[in-house]
Scaffold this motif. Structure first.
Motif, mmCIF file in Angstrom:
data_model
loop_
_atom_site.group_PDB
_atom_site.id
_atom_site.type_symbol
_atom_site.label_atom_id
_atom_site.label_comp_id
_atom_site.label_asym_id
_atom_site.label_seq_id
_atom_site.Cartn_x
_atom_site.Cartn_y
_atom_site.Cartn_z
ATOM 1 N N UNK A 75 29.044 -24.234 31.262
ATOM 2 C CA UNK A 75 28.350 -25.520 31.110
ATOM 3 C C UNK A 75 28.530 -26.023 29.686
ATOM 4 N N UNK A 76 29.224 -27.136 29.545
ATOM 5 C CA UNK A 76 29.538 -27.671 28.222
ATOM 6 C C UNK A 76 28.463 -28.660 27.782
ATOM 7 N N UNK A 77 27.274 -28.143 27.499
ATOM 8 C CA UNK A 77 26.161 -28.960 27.025
ATOM 9 C C UNK A 77 25.493 -28.261 25.845
ATOM 10 N N UNK A 78 24.981 -29.037 24.874
ATOM 11 C CA UNK A 78 24.283 -28.411 23.746
ATOM 12 C C UNK A 78 23.063 -27.615 24.219
ATOM 13 N N UNK A 79 22.892 -26.414 23.692
ATOM 14 C CA UNK A 79 21.742 -25.568 24.002
ATOM 15 C C UNK A 79 21.583 -25.304 25.502
ATOM 16 N N UNK A 80 22.697 -25.266 26.234
ATOM 17 C CA UNK A 80 22.598 -25.042 27.680
ATOM 18 C C UNK A 80 22.003 -23.678 27.995
ATOM 19 N N UNK A 81 22.291 -22.671 27.154
ATOM 20 C CA UNK A 81 21.758 -21.331 27.421
ATOM 21 C C UNK A 81 20.241 -21.323 27.313
ATOM 22 N N UNK A 82 19.701 -21.994 26.287
ATOM 23 C CA UNK A 82 18.246 -22.047 26.127
ATOM 24 C C UNK A 82 17.606 -22.811 27.273
ATOM 25 N N UNK A 83 18.254 -23.894 27.701
ATOM 26 C CA UNK A 83 17.714 -24.697 28.801
ATOM 27 C C UNK A 83 17.652 -23.890 30.087
ATOM 28 N N UNK A 84 18.753 -23.237 30.445
ATOM 29 C CA UNK A 84 18.803 -22.469 31.691
ATOM 30 C C UNK A 84 17.843 -21.287 31.634
#
Length: 269
Positions: A75-84
């Motif tokens: 997933x090429x989005x900023x802070x995607x890991x924190x969001x998920x």
């Protein structure tokens, strides 16, 4: 049993190799393969929990959230890991507010989240590893040194095992088998390096293989402890001679973490 074990392994090896080696665009085949395997293991994990009468984890929300965690590196989005990760924690809590059984709500949430983290978050480094320099070679190294370690530990333990490694957790595992697993992984690293040409010396790769074997065997013991706590033998009979998806992913998870962090740190990631 031995014939079934060998036959299943022979059939799985080319599937695993193809999923890792083929180009990952437009379809990320390795991510698809790992997601199917991990979600099958997670379904077995939740089924074992329910059968043990511990609680009733949220199986389908857990599977969906684990899938998001597994593919998060794509997933090429900023802070995607924190969001998920935040969604994985919060959504089951909100979901449980609308369940009738409120007394076991936090036990249900805890086991739901445990499965998501164990078989979602801890699997995602494999997907990230595939995207690094020499990614497919490192994934092949992590998987196949673990397979060889598991196999040599099994056969050496059966032939020479005398001193039990962790009798309370897994009575059949021995120190001799564990040592055989480490030696097998180191030997496999020499053979793999002659083909993969990874940017590390033969000695350095053998040392990494030994660490991978140790952590892979720790992962195997962790799953044995889980099954002992839930009075389960095999997670299922999905893989003849091997048990279920959960039975075969335990060592792979810890091995993948070891290789990912080694490579990410060495590449300055």
């Amino acid at each position: 049993m031995l014939l079934k074990r060998v036959t299943t392994s022979v059939l799985l090896v080319p599937v695993v190799w193809a999923a890792v080696w083929f180009p990952q665009t437009p379809i990320p085949w390795f991510a698809v393969f790992m997601a199917i395997w991990a979600l099958g293991a997670l379904y077995e994990f939740y089924r074992i929990i329910c059968a043990a009468g511990k609680c009733r984890p949220l199986t389908y929300p857990g599977l969906a959230l684990a899938f998001l965690l597994i593919v998060q590196p794509l997933i090429d989005l900023p802070d995607s890991s924190r969001l998920v990760l935040a969604l994985a924690v919060v959504i089951p809590l909100v979901w449980l507010m609308f369940q009738r059984d409120k007394d076991a709500a936090f036990a249900n949430w805890a086991w739901t989240l445990a499965g998501i983290m164990y078989l979602g978050w801890l699997v995602s480094p494999y997907i990230a590893l595939r995207g690094l320099d020499y990614g497919r070679e490192w994934v092949i190294f992590a998987l196949f040194t673990t397979f060889v370690s598991d196999s040599t530990a099994y056969f050496v333990g059966r032939a020479l095992g005398r001193h039990r490694l962790a009798p309370i957790i897994s009575p059949r595992k021995t120190w001799e088998g564990a040592a055989g697993g480490v030696m097998g992984a180191m030997l496999a690293s020499f053979i793999l390096q002659s083909w993969l040409k990874l940017p590390v010396s033969y000695i350095g790769l053998a040392a990494l293989a030994a660490v991978v074997s140790v952590f892979g065997q720790i992962g195997d013991l962790v799953e044995s402890l889980f099954k002992r706590n839930t009075n389960a033998k095999d997670s299922s009979r999905a893989l003849p001679g091997h048990g279920g998806f959960l039975d075969r992913i335990d060592s792979i998870i810890f091995a993948g973490l070891t290789v990912y962090f080694y490579v990410a740190l060495s590449q300055g990631g």
